[in-house]
Motif scaffolding. Structure first.
Motif, short mmCIF file in Angstrom:
data_model
loop_
_atom_site.label_atom_id
_atom_site.label_comp_id
_atom_site.label_asym_id
_atom_site.label_seq_id
_atom_site.Cartn_x
_atom_site.Cartn_y
_atom_site.Cartn_z
N THR A 66 0.84 -1.19 0.00
CA THR A 66 0.00 0.00 0.00
C THR A 66 0.88 1.25 0.00
O THR A 66 2.02 1.23 0.49
CB THR A 66 -0.93 0.05 1.23
OG1 THR A 66 -0.13 0.04 2.42
CG2 THR A 66 -1.91 -1.12 1.24
N ILE A 67 0.31 2.32 -0.52
CA ILE A 67 0.91 3.65 -0.44
C ILE A 67 -0.15 4.58 0.12
O ILE A 67 -1.29 4.60 -0.35
CB ILE A 67 1.38 4.17 -1.80
CG1 ILE A 67 2.61 3.39 -2.27
CG2 ILE A 67 1.70 5.66 -1.74
CD1 ILE A 67 3.08 3.78 -3.66
N GLU A 68 0.22 5.37 1.14
CA GLU A 68 -0.68 6.38 1.68
C GLU A 68 0.00 7.73 1.65
O GLU A 68 1.20 7.85 1.95
CB GLU A 68 -1.10 6.03 3.11
CG GLU A 68 -1.99 4.80 3.19
CD GLU A 68 -2.67 4.65 4.56
OE1 GLU A 68 -3.38 5.60 4.96
OE2 GLU A 68 -2.47 3.60 5.19
N ILE A 69 -0.77 8.75 1.28
CA ILE A 69 -0.31 10.13 1.24
C ILE A 69 -1.24 10.95 2.12
O ILE A 69 -2.46 10.90 1.94
CB ILE A 69 -0.31 10.67 -0.20
CG1 ILE A 69 0.70 9.91 -1.06
CG2 ILE A 69 -0.04 12.17 -0.22
CD1 ILE A 69 0.58 10.21 -2.54
N ARG A 70 -0.67 11.68 3.06
CA ARG A 70 -1.49 12.47 3.99
C ARG A 70 -0.97 13.89 4.08
O ARG A 70 0.22 14.09 4.38
CB ARG A 70 -1.46 11.82 5.38
CG ARG A 70 -2.09 10.44 5.43
CD ARG A 70 -1.98 9.82 6.81
NE ARG A 70 -0.65 9.28 7.05
CZ ARG A 70 -0.30 8.02 6.81
NH1 ARG A 70 -1.19 7.16 6.34
NH2 ARG A 70 0.92 7.59 7.08
N LYS A 71 -1.82 14.86 3.80
CA LYS A 71 -1.45 16.26 3.96
C LYS A 71 -1.52 16.61 5.46
O LYS A 71 -2.53 16.41 6.11
CB LYS A 71 -2.41 17.15 3.17
CG LYS A 71 -2.11 18.65 3.22
CD LYS A 71 -3.07 19.38 2.28
CE LYS A 71 -2.85 20.89 2.34
NZ LYS A 71 -3.43 21.46 3.59
N LEU A 72 -0.42 17.10 5.99
CA LEU A 72 -0.33 17.38 7.42
C LEU A 72 -0.75 18.81 7.74
O LEU A 72 -0.75 19.67 6.87
CB LEU A 72 1.10 17.13 7.92
CG LEU A 72 1.63 15.71 7.71
CD1 LEU A 72 3.05 15.60 8.26
CD2 LEU A 72 0.72 14.67 8.37
#
Length: 225
Positions: free
Chosen positions: A219-225
């Motif tokens: 899996t790949i996850e991208i999260r704007k902080l």
């Protein structure tokens, strides 16, 4: 920090309540610095990083300056893979207002593919059910050149300025001899996008790969902080 799944269902609830048939023209034009957390998990390695992205606009192009704030990679047997050397390194990318990368012929050395952080929007108005295609770079993947992307707009809510967009990414090598090795890459998942500036706020992809010897999942996850 809320998980991607939690955010997805929260947004799905709001979209379901306020669902409409409005169309919207979306452009990619970030107005401020963005910090992202990037996490890749697979049977071979776990990679997690923090990236700062600053933007300037000139000649109808967004110049993205990327700095690797932190990066840590661990193999499946617990070995540190030495990604620390990339911390504080930086590079620039360029995108037009559709989110299309315009520097494919002069790519900088990048340890994380920032094309995955940017949705390429259609020129026509976006609405629920819209389908469109794009070609992104696969670099820094050493085995593939391009990523053929098919997007589908699942939901739009203009009250909350949120869209949920499906993406299927098939990696392609221009070297036809690579087909003999039967190596494949395919990512499928969803983006959550801020319609006011075209910025990805969250994304999750499932990786389906074949190394030539065995299948690989992750899996790949991208999260704007």
């Amino acid at each position: 920090m809320k998980s991607f799944i939690t955010l997805f269902f929260i947004f799905h609830f709001f979209v379901g309540c306020g669902q409409n048939s409005n169309e919207v023209h979306v452009i990619f034009q970030p107005k401020e610095k963005i910090t992202y957390e990037y996490e890749m998990k697979s049977s071979q390695l776990n990679l997690i990083g923090i990236l700062d992205m600053d933007f300037t606009v000139a000649n109808n192009l967004n110049t993205m300056r990327v700095e690797i704030v932190n990066l840590n990679g661990i193999s499946s047997d617990g070995e540190d893979l030495g990604y620390h050397e990339f911390i504080k390194s930086s590079y620039t990318r360029q995108y037009n207002f559709q989110g299309e990368s315009t520097d494919k012929d002069n790519l900088p050395k990048q340890i994380i593919n920032t094309d995955l952080f940017v949705v390429e929007f259609p020129k026509k108005l976006l609405k629920e059910g819209s389908r469109w295609n794009a070609i992104k770079t696969a670099k820094p993947d050493m085995f593939f050149d391009n990523i053929n992307v098919e997007y589908v707009c699942d939901f739009i809510n203009l009250d909350t300025n949120v869209a949920i967009i499906d993406a299927e990414m098939n990696f392609e090598s221009l070297d036809k001899s690579m087909s003999d090795m039967k190596m494949t890459r395919k990512f499928t998942g969803k983006y959550i996008v801020d319609l006011t500036n075209g910025v990805v706020t969250n994304a999750k992809f499932y990786m389906d790969m074949f190394s030539g010897l065995s299948p690989l999942k992750g899996t790949i996850e991208i999260r704007k902080l």
